[in-house]
Design a protein around this motif. Structure first.
Motif, PDB file in Angstrom:
ATOM      1  N   GLN A   1      19.470 -20.819 -28.029  1.00 17.40           N
ATOM      2  CA  GLN A   1      20.900 -20.876 -28.343  1.00 17.40           C
ATOM      3  C   GLN A   1      21.431 -22.290 -28.120  1.00 17.40           C
ATOM      4  OE1 GLN A   1      23.473 -18.589 -25.759  1.00 17.40           O
ATOM      5  NE2 GLN A   1      25.062 -18.484 -27.311  1.00 17.40           N
ATOM      6  N   VAL A   2      21.080 -22.883 -27.003  1.00 22.62           N
ATOM      7  CA  VAL A   2      21.541 -24.241 -26.698  1.00 22.62           C
ATOM      8  C   VAL A   2      20.930 -25.236 -27.686  1.00 22.62           C
ATOM      9  CG1 VAL A   2      21.492 -26.094 -24.969  1.00 22.62           C
ATOM     10  CG2 VAL A   2      21.996 -23.738 -24.282  1.00 22.62           C
ATOM     11  N   ALA A   3      19.639 -25.090 -27.989  1.00 22.70           N
ATOM     12  CA  ALA A   3      18.981 -25.995 -28.931  1.00 22.70           C
ATOM     13  C   ALA A   3      19.621 -25.894 -30.319  1.00 22.70           C
ATOM     14  CB  ALA A   3      17.488 -25.674 -29.011  1.00 22.70           C
ATOM     15  N   GLY A   4      19.912 -24.686 -30.750  1.00 19.85           N
ATOM     16  CA  GLY A   4      20.552 -24.496 -32.054  1.00 19.85           C
ATOM     17  C   GLY A   4      21.914 -25.149 -32.112  1.00 19.85           C
ATOM     18  N   ARG A   5      22.700 -24.975 -31.067  1.00 22.25           N
ATOM     19  CA  ARG A   5      24.023 -25.617 -31.018  1.00 22.25           C
ATOM     20  C   ARG A   5      23.882 -27.133 -31.002  1.00 22.25           C
ATOM     21  NH1 ARG A   5      28.577 -22.407 -31.843  1.00 22.25           N
ATOM     22  NH2 ARG A   5      28.117 -20.371 -31.009  1.00 22.25           N
ATOM     23  N   ALA A   6      22.892 -27.625 -30.257  1.00 21.73           N
ATOM     24  CA  ALA A   6      22.683 -29.072 -30.167  1.00 21.73           C
ATOM     25  C   ALA A   6      22.353 -29.655 -31.541  1.00 21.73           C
ATOM     26  CB  ALA A   6      21.584 -29.394 -29.163  1.00 21.73           C
ATOM     27  N   LEU A   7      21.600 -28.915 -32.352  1.00 23.46           N
ATOM     28  CA  LEU A   7      21.271 -29.396 -33.700  1.00 23.46           C
ATOM     29  C   LEU A   7      22.521 -29.608 -34.553  1.00 23.46           C
ATOM     30  CD1 LEU A   7      18.093 -27.314 -34.620  1.00 23.46           C
ATOM     31  CD2 LEU A   7      18.235 -29.794 -34.237  1.00 23.46           C
ATOM     32  N   THR A   8      23.578 -28.850 -34.272  1.00 25.46           N
ATOM     33  CA  THR A   8      24.809 -28.998 -35.053  1.00 25.46           C
ATOM     34  C   THR A   8      25.538 -30.297 -34.726  1.00 25.46           C
ATOM     35  OG1 THR A   8      26.243 -27.773 -33.519  1.00 25.46           O
ATOM     36  CG2 THR A   8      25.085 -26.483 -35.201  1.00 25.46           C
ATOM     37  N   PHE A   9      25.150 -30.965 -33.650  1.00 23.60           N
ATOM     38  CA  PHE A   9      25.761 -32.241 -33.282  1.00 23.60           C
ATOM     39  C   PHE A   9      25.005 -33.436 -33.861  1.00 23.60           C
ATOM     40  CE2 PHE A   9      27.687 -29.527 -30.063  1.00 23.60           C
ATOM     41  CZ  PHE A   9      28.991 -29.993 -30.064  1.00 23.60           C
TER      42      PHE A   9
ATOM     43  N   GLU B   1      24.189 -36.071 -36.620  1.00 26.28           N
ATOM     44  CA  GLU B   1      24.814 -36.626 -37.811  1.00 26.28           C
ATOM     45  C   GLU B   1      23.937 -36.181 -38.981  1.00 26.28           C
ATOM     46  OE1 GLU B   1      27.645 -38.176 -37.978  1.00 26.28           O
ATOM     47  OE2 GLU B   1      27.987 -38.708 -35.881  1.00 26.28           O
ATOM     48  N   ASN B   2      24.524 -35.605 -40.004  1.00 22.37           N
ATOM     49  CA  ASN B   2      23.785 -35.108 -41.165  1.00 22.37           C
ATOM     50  C   ASN B   2      22.718 -34.089 -40.783  1.00 22.37           C
ATOM     51  OD1 ASN B   2      25.230 -36.851 -42.947  1.00 22.37           O
ATOM     52  ND2 ASN B   2      23.947 -38.520 -42.198  1.00 22.37           N
ATOM     53  N   GLY B   3      23.001 -33.315 -39.732  1.00 20.56           N
ATOM     54  CA  GLY B   3      22.064 -32.301 -39.265  1.00 20.56           C
ATOM     55  C   GLY B   3      22.030 -31.091 -40.185  1.00 20.56           C
ATOM     56  N   PRO B   4      21.132 -30.175 -39.892  1.00 18.38           N
ATOM     57  CA  PRO B   4      20.995 -28.998 -40.751  1.00 18.38           C
ATOM     58  C   PRO B   4      22.222 -28.086 -40.680  1.00 18.38           C
ATOM     59  CG  PRO B   4      19.643 -28.749 -38.787  1.00 18.38           C
ATOM     60  CD  PRO B   4      20.218 -30.137 -38.756  1.00 18.38           C
ATOM     61  N   THR B   5      22.530 -27.458 -41.795  1.00 22.89           N
ATOM     62  CA  THR B   5      23.582 -26.439 -41.866  1.00 22.89           C
ATOM     63  C   THR B   5      23.017 -25.288 -42.688  1.00 22.89           C
ATOM     64  OG1 THR B   5      24.549 -27.447 -43.834  1.00 22.89           O
ATOM     65  CG2 THR B   5      25.507 -28.082 -41.714  1.00 22.89           C
ATOM     66  N   GLY B   6      23.692 -24.173 -42.658  1.00 17.94           N
ATOM     67  CA  GLY B   6      23.195 -23.015 -43.393  1.00 17.94           C
ATOM     68  C   GLY B   6      21.914 -22.519 -42.755  1.00 17.94           C
ATOM     69  N   HIS B   7      20.961 -22.104 -43.566  1.00 18.94           N
ATOM     70  CA  HIS B   7      19.670 -21.656 -43.055  1.00 18.94           C
ATOM     71  C   HIS B   7      18.753 -22.854 -42.862  1.00 18.94           C
ATOM     72  CE1 HIS B   7      20.944 -17.600 -43.958  1.00 18.94           C
ATOM     73  NE2 HIS B   7      19.862 -17.156 -43.342  1.00 18.94           N
TER      74      HIS B   7
ATOM     75  N   SER C   1      21.902 -17.309 -35.455  1.00 23.33           N
ATOM     76  CA  SER C   1      23.064 -18.154 -35.743  1.00 23.33           C
ATOM     77  C   SER C   1      23.481 -18.945 -34.518  1.00 23.33           C
ATOM     78  CB  SER C   1      24.235 -17.298 -36.214  1.00 23.33           C
ATOM     79  OG  SER C   1      23.930 -16.726 -37.460  1.00 23.33           O
ATOM     80  N   ALA C   2      23.670 -20.230 -34.733  1.00 25.45           N
ATOM     81  CA  ALA C   2      24.131 -21.133 -33.677  1.00 25.45           C
ATOM     82  C   ALA C   2      25.092 -22.118 -34.335  1.00 25.45           C
ATOM     83  CB  ALA C   2      22.956 -21.851 -33.029  1.00 25.45           C
ATOM     84  N   GLY C   3      26.375 -21.851 -34.215  1.00 26.14           N
ATOM     85  CA  GLY C   3      27.350 -22.715 -34.867  1.00 26.14           C
ATOM     86  C   GLY C   3      27.226 -22.604 -36.372  1.00 26.14           C
ATOM     87  N   SER C   4      27.114 -23.753 -37.041  1.00 20.92           N
ATOM     88  CA  SER C   4      27.061 -23.774 -38.505  1.00 20.92           C
ATOM     89  C   SER C   4      25.647 -23.643 -39.064  1.00 20.92           C
ATOM     90  CB  SER C   4      27.684 -25.074 -39.017  1.00 20.92           C
ATOM     91  OG  SER C   4      26.926 -26.176 -38.545  1.00 20.92           O
ATOM     92  N   VAL C   5      24.688 -23.379 -38.204  1.00 16.35           N
ATOM     93  CA  VAL C   5      23.304 -23.262 -38.659  1.00 16.35           C
ATOM     94  C   VAL C   5      22.731 -21.906 -38.256  1.00 16.35           C
ATOM     95  CG1 VAL C   5      22.251 -24.342 -36.608  1.00 16.35           C
ATOM     96  CG2 VAL C   5      21.090 -24.488 -38.781  1.00 16.35           C
ATOM     97  N   THR C   6      21.936 -21.343 -39.136  1.00 14.02           N
ATOM     98  CA  THR C   6      21.179 -20.131 -38.827  1.00 14.02           C
ATOM     99  C   THR C   6      19.714 -20.520 -38.825  1.00 14.02           C
ATOM    100  OG1 THR C   6      22.833 -18.688 -39.832  1.00 14.02           O
ATOM    101  CG2 THR C   6      20.623 -17.773 -39.550  1.00 14.02           C
ATOM    102  N   LEU C   7      19.113 -20.423 -37.653  1.00 14.51           N
ATOM    103  CA  LEU C   7      17.716 -20.813 -37.516  1.00 14.51           C
ATOM    104  C   LEU C   7      16.796 -19.672 -37.906  1.00 14.51           C
ATOM    105  CD1 LEU C   7      17.879 -22.621 -34.063  1.00 14.51           C
ATOM    106  CD2 LEU C   7      17.907 -23.660 -36.341  1.00 14.51           C
TER     107      LEU C   7
ATOM    108  N   SER D   1      20.675 -39.319 -35.029  1.00 12.31           N
ATOM    109  CA  SER D   1      21.868 -39.864 -34.411  1.00 12.31           C
ATOM    110  C   SER D   1      22.796 -38.697 -34.081  1.00 12.31           C
ATOM    111  CB  SER D   1      22.543 -40.832 -35.384  1.00 12.31           C
ATOM    112  OG  SER D   1      23.733 -41.330 -34.830  1.00 12.31           O
ATOM    113  N   PHE D   2      23.269 -38.672 -32.841  1.00  6.09           N
ATOM    114  CA  PHE D   2      24.131 -37.586 -32.400  1.00  6.09           C
ATOM    115  C   PHE D   2      25.583 -38.018 -32.383  1.00  6.09           C
ATOM    116  CE2 PHE D   2      19.977 -36.536 -30.692  1.00  6.09           C
ATOM    117  CZ  PHE D   2      19.887 -35.182 -30.974  1.00  6.09           C
ATOM    118  N   LYS D   3      26.458 -37.078 -32.659  1.00  6.27           N
ATOM    119  CA  LYS D   3      27.901 -37.333 -32.662  1.00  6.27           C
ATOM    120  C   LYS D   3      28.356 -37.729 -31.257  1.00  6.27           C
ATOM    121  CE  LYS D   3      28.471 -34.120 -36.461  1.00  6.27           C
ATOM    122  NZ  LYS D   3      28.893 -32.802 -36.899  1.00  6.27           N
ATOM    123  N   ALA D   4      29.389 -38.558 -31.196  1.00  4.27           N
ATOM    124  CA  ALA D   4      29.886 -39.097 -29.929  1.00  4.27           C
ATOM    125  C   ALA D   4      30.281 -37.999 -28.945  1.00  4.27           C
ATOM    126  CB  ALA D   4      31.060 -40.028 -30.183  1.00  4.27           C
TER     127      ALA D   4
END
Length: 173
Positions: free
Chosen positions: A30-38, A40-46, A76-82, A161-164
């Motif tokens: 869950q934490v890793a999935g949320r971290a991926l949403t941070f 820059e240009n990270g995965p979204t959707g599936h 599902s973790a934020g805007s991404v579904t792993l 690159s991660f968001k600030a």
């Protein structure tokens, strides 16, 4: 014989006692999935995450099985579904269709890290040794508290690159 059983029982009690944190793959995921949403240009959707394991190491297989069970048909973790895809250590270099790799403890971190860097893919490790070695871009632990560590050099090597806002919440090494 009885003394061996007693020693084994004491070892199990000690290792599972409250003083030693136990990893929870579902929480880590869950934490890793949320971290991926941070990213820059990270995965979204599936997004498919390759769950790396070494078939010769039972602990690695067990953690892979736990992570795959936690993912189920999609996590599902934020805007991404792993969506998970089991990948042996030997298959990392050629595993197609993955957005990142989840690296359980007990696998050859150096081999996984080198293959992932060559493919410019983020690696997320469940063991601090992976991120400390530079083989994993990010390390995630949730026990005894949530902690995310990012290896700056490994992140730069894959172009991550991660968001600030995220960088203020993590430990960078």
């Amino acid at each position: 014989m009885r003394s061996n059983l007693l020693c084994a029982a004491l070892a199990v009690a000690f290792l599972s006692g409250p003083g030693l944190a136990q990893a929870d793959p579902a929480k880590d995921l869950q934490v890793a999935g949320r971290a991926l949403t941070f990213l820059e240009n990270g995965p979204t959707g599936h997004a498919t995450i390759g769950v790396v394991f070494d078939p010769a190491k039972p602990a690695s297989v067990a953690e892979k099985n736990a992570v795959m069970a936690a993912i189920g048909g999609g996590y599902s973790a934020g805007s991404v579904t792993l969506v998970g895809k089991p990948v042996t250590v030997d298959e990392v270099g050629g595993a197609g269709g993955v957005s990142a790799f989840y690296v359980p403890g007990g696998v050859n971190y150096a081999a996984v890290g080198a293959a992932a860097k060559a493919r410019k893919l983020v690696t997320i490790g469940s063991a601090s040794a992976c991120v400390n070695s530079g083989a994993c871009v990010m390390g995630v632990t949730t026990e005894p508290k949530v902690e995310i560590t990012v290896n700056r050099a490994a992140a730069a090597a894959v172009g991550a690159s991660f968001k600030a806002a995220f960088r203020m919440m993590i430990k960078e090494i």
